[in-house]
Design a protein around this motif. Structure first.
Motif, PDB file in Angstrom:
ATOM      1  N   THR A  96       0.555  -1.370   0.004  1.00 21.77           N
ATOM      2  CA  THR A  96      -0.018   0.068   0.234  1.00 21.77           C
ATOM      3  C   THR A  96       1.303   1.336   0.282  1.00 21.77           C
ATOM      4  O   THR A  96       0.614   2.126   0.236  1.00 21.77           O
ATOM      5  CB  THR A  96      -1.122  -0.256   1.237  1.00 21.77           C
ATOM      6  N   ASN A 103      -1.140  -4.354  -6.164  1.00 20.25           N
ATOM      7  CA  ASN A 103      -2.390  -4.474  -6.058  1.00 20.25           C
ATOM      8  C   ASN A 103      -2.244  -5.626  -6.187  1.00 20.25           C
ATOM      9  O   ASN A 103      -2.866  -6.353  -5.213  1.00 20.25           O
ATOM     10  CB  ASN A 103      -2.875  -3.502  -7.017  1.00 20.25           C
ATOM     11  N   LEU A 106      -1.595  -7.427  -2.989  1.00 21.89           N
ATOM     12  CA  LEU A 106      -2.504  -7.208  -2.336  1.00 21.89           C
ATOM     13  C   LEU A 106      -4.063  -8.673  -2.381  1.00 21.89           C
ATOM     14  O   LEU A 106      -4.663  -9.204  -1.419  1.00 21.89           O
ATOM     15  CB  LEU A 106      -3.660  -5.881  -2.590  1.00 21.89           C
ATOM     16  N   VAL A 137      -5.478   0.095   2.720  1.00 23.54           N
ATOM     17  CA  VAL A 137      -5.816  -0.560   1.096  1.00 23.54           C
ATOM     18  C   VAL A 137      -7.137   0.619   0.973  1.00 23.54           C
ATOM     19  O   VAL A 137      -6.601   1.294  -0.879  1.00 23.54           O
ATOM     20  CB  VAL A 137      -6.385  -1.973   0.897  1.00 23.54           C
ATOM     21  N   THR A 141      -5.858   3.581  -2.775  1.00 18.85           N
ATOM     22  CA  THR A 141      -6.322   3.004  -3.470  1.00 18.85           C
ATOM     23  C   THR A 141      -7.166   3.668  -4.495  1.00 18.85           C
ATOM     24  O   THR A 141      -8.498   4.921  -3.046  1.00 18.85           O
ATOM     25  CB  THR A 141      -7.166   1.485  -4.104  1.00 18.85           C
ATOM     26  N   ARG A 146     -10.294   0.606  -5.830  1.00 21.17           N
ATOM     27  CA  ARG A 146     -10.414   0.087  -4.687  1.00 21.17           C
ATOM     28  C   ARG A 146     -11.575  -0.293  -4.301  1.00 21.17           C
ATOM     29  O   ARG A 146     -11.883  -1.127  -2.914  1.00 21.17           O
ATOM     30  CB  ARG A 146     -10.389   2.019  -4.282  1.00 21.17           C
TER      31      ARG A 146
END
Length: 316
Positions: A96, A103, A106, A137, A141, A146
């Motif tokens: 992040t 990403n 994640l 997060v 984002t 997001r």
């Protein structure tokens, strides 16, 4: 299905801690000794070694390793020594940050761990960073990213095998509709991917394939430069066929101009105790070269030795 080789008779955590301490003393660090201990201990054993080391020497083993080692070898040893939930929390936090934002990392953490594992990652994140994974997060984002990532990292899916075939049929239809309309960020599409169990999703995607004549990832391949669609494909693959996803990460890491050690280190450290055998099979099937040989061609020194030991081919 793990590959990690743990010796039949394992010395006590206290003895391991003492040997590691010896490896740090004297002229130069004894890297071979560090590999021979840490690379042959499972997560529970490594945790006990860290506890014993802290009790005996008043210092976190990770701090000592950090002082003694360097570069890719250091990163691999540190990631490996961390408790799995702590490791995932660290990787997610790093993903992040602006300079190391990723990403895909994640998605890996959110989609290839069990619901309980992901819950423990969120707890470890609270403890270490004094914030929630979800808020970081969400903060780092925006837009469609997001919209997809926040529910993924906050998910607590049903982990069992129960499947509702009627639901699989109706949701396959919804997915096909949205993808045909190029509504890749539609609430319904995101709801299905972020809440359904892996077994349910597999049934839905099988139905999608049979009913509409194309696998869902093929239908998402139309625009390879679209980062959001790439993330959607990664989400689906991590949820339904992680070995295939990780094979691809390794292939891209090894076959690029100059190895992507960051990715290679992450995959080996996080999958060695989980599904490395399956990833190796997938790698050989896809590349006609064993993973250990590919790693040997691309890495060297202690880093190479540690990687090979963790994927189950080392003789350290």
């Amino acid at each position: 299905m793990a590959t990690l080789t743990v010796p039949e008779v394992v010395t006590s955590p206290a003895e391991d801690a003492e040997q590691l301490r010896k490896a740090f003393q004297g002229w130069g660090t004894n890297e071979a000794l560090i590999i021979s201990i840490l690379a042959h201990r499972n997560a529970a054993q490594r945790k006990l070694i860290r506890q014993s080391y802290a009790e005996t020497y008043g210092e976190d083993l990770l701090k000592s390793l950090d002082k003694e080692l360097s570069s890719d070898f250091e990163r691999l040893v540190l990631l490996w020594t961390l408790d799995p939930a702590e490791r995932d929390a660290f990787l997610a936090n790093e993903a992040t940050k602006m300079l190391t934002s990723n990403n895909l990392v994640l998605v890996e953490v959110a989609c290839t761990r069990s619901s309980l594992d992901l819950f423990m990652v969120r707890q470890a994140y609270h403890a270490r960073f004094k914030k929630s994974l979800e808020e970081d997060v969400a903060y780092h984002t925006s837009g469609d990213f997001r919209k997809l990532l926040v529910p993924l990292v906050s998910s607590f899916r049903y982990d069992g095998d129960e499947v509702n075939m009627k639901l699989a049929k109706s949701e396959a239809k919804i997915l096909h509709e949205k993808i045909s309309e190029k509504s890749y960020n539609h609430d319904e599409l995101i709801r299905i991917l972020t809440t359904r169990s892996k077994a349910q999703l597999n049934a839905t995607l099988n139905h999608y394939n049979n009913e509409f004549g194309n696998a869902i990832d093929k239908d998402l391949e139309a625009d390879p430069d679209d980062e959001y669609k790439k993330l959607l494909r990664a989400t689906i693959e991590c949820l339904t066929y992680p070995a295939k996803y990780f094979e691809e990460v390794l292939r891209l890491a090894i076959n690029r101009l100059g190895t992507d050690e960051w990715a290679l280190t992450r995959v080996v450290a996080t999958r060695a105790e989980v599904d490395m055998e399956r990833i190796k099979e997938e790698y050989y099937r896809r590349n006609s070269i064993p993973l250990d040989r590919a790693i040997t061609k691309d890495t060297s020194g202690d880093y190479e030795k540690m990687l090979l030991t963790l994927i189950g081919h080392g003789d350290a």
